[in-house]
Design an enzyme around this catalytic site. Sequence first.
Site, short mmCIF file in Angstrom:
data_model
loop_
_atom_site.label_atom_id
_atom_site.label_comp_id
_atom_site.label_asym_id
_atom_site.label_seq_id
_atom_site.Cartn_x
_atom_site.Cartn_y
_atom_site.Cartn_z
CB CYS A 15 6.05 -44.95 -22.51
SG CYS A 15 5.47 -43.26 -22.30
CB CYS A 19 -0.55 -41.66 -25.75
SG CYS A 19 0.52 -40.71 -24.64
N GLY A 62 9.79 -43.63 -26.35
CA GLY A 62 9.52 -43.95 -24.96
C GLY A 62 9.67 -42.78 -24.02
NE ARG A 129 0.73 -35.91 -24.96
CZ ARG A 129 1.92 -36.40 -25.32
NH1 ARG A 129 2.52 -37.28 -24.53
NH2 ARG A 129 2.50 -36.01 -26.43
CB CYS A 253 16.20 -36.14 -44.25
SG CYS A 253 15.19 -37.31 -45.16
CG ASP A 269 12.82 -39.30 -34.54
OD1 ASP A 269 13.18 -38.59 -35.49
OD2 ASP A 269 11.93 -38.96 -33.73
CB CYS A 310 5.70 -31.77 -54.51
SG CYS A 310 4.55 -32.45 -53.29
CB CYS A 319 6.48 -27.60 -47.25
SG CYS A 319 5.97 -28.10 -48.91
#
Length: 374
Positions: A15, A19, A62, A129, A253, A269, A310, A319
């Site tokens: 990158c 940050c 990145g 940033r 997921c 990711d 939950c 959610c």
Amino acid sequence: MPGCHVMAKPASSRCNLNCRYCFYIEKQQQSVMDDATLEAFIRQQIAAQPDNAIVPFAWQGGEPTLCGLDFFRRVAALQKQYADGKRIENAFQTNGLLLNDDWCRFFREHGWLVGISIDGPADLHDAYRVNRSGKPSHHHVVNAIQLLVKHRVEFNLLCVVNALNSQQPQRLYRYLRSLGTPFLQFIPLVEQDAQGQLTAESVSGDAWGTFLNTVFDRWALDDIGRVYVQLFDSTLGVWSGYPSQMCTFGETCGHALALEANGDMYACDHYVYTDYHLGNLHQIPISEINASRDATAFGQSKKTTLSDECRHCEVLRFCQGDCPKHRIQRGKSALCEGYRRFFSHTAPHMRVMRDLLRQRRSPMELMAILRKSG
């Protein structure tokens, strides 16, 4: 077997920003993706999707522009070569520092959607940033946005909501909607320190709830049908009986994978860590990785590891316990109370918009209703 989404990181963690926060915890200083890996990825990703499906490609980092424009010209050529009649869509996430006319002409020519990261006006953005020399980056991002507008490239704004900018929701929202696109995404910063506590830069659950409710109230008064906030649209979709558009709010997921520059694939990711490595596409095709026991178990664990609180929560359907990466407080999301407040606060307006849609009327009518009611 369902298709899969792959977040490709062709420059890995490389990158040109430094940050104060970074989603890469395990830094991997790899080379840019070579041509053999790129070709294998594009061929396998297209083959892994069902017939007649749209084939999604997402390029992130990145910073993917560090691969150079010729790399992505090669991407476009390979996609055309292997398309096999399928429709291909590309999304490209960037900090904008290297965008110029040539990049924007490429995006426009090939119909790529660009997500550009900006965290608010200069004082809010530059607080977190900066570039590798420690200099502010905001003016470079604004210049990039102006180029995207000039070349009529479709783009959305990706705003990381953190401990600082979450304190100025109205100012932040007004600024973002002035930048030339109606498409906004708010991404909460939730990172842990070595002791497992939220970092100082992270947004708290309370601040997140206040931020969302404040922005929603302004949006509901002035901008329904004019500004598209991903979280608001997704929530209305759930009210209308559809699955969430956002993987963080999916019941399970496991089919949103991450690809590193060397061909290594990970479960998500948000989980580019050794424990979640699923294989390398040079040894195992993407279709097999997507159908693997480990990928399936990872996806199902989001549901099976829900806390008892939950499971009995009145807003669970909205959610689904949030992203597992955020579940750092007794098995619950660090943003739990914020989301609970948001879904409860917006429920009356969401019901009205849902009912308007069922009557084949525009949810924009809610704005007039709110103005009449004072």
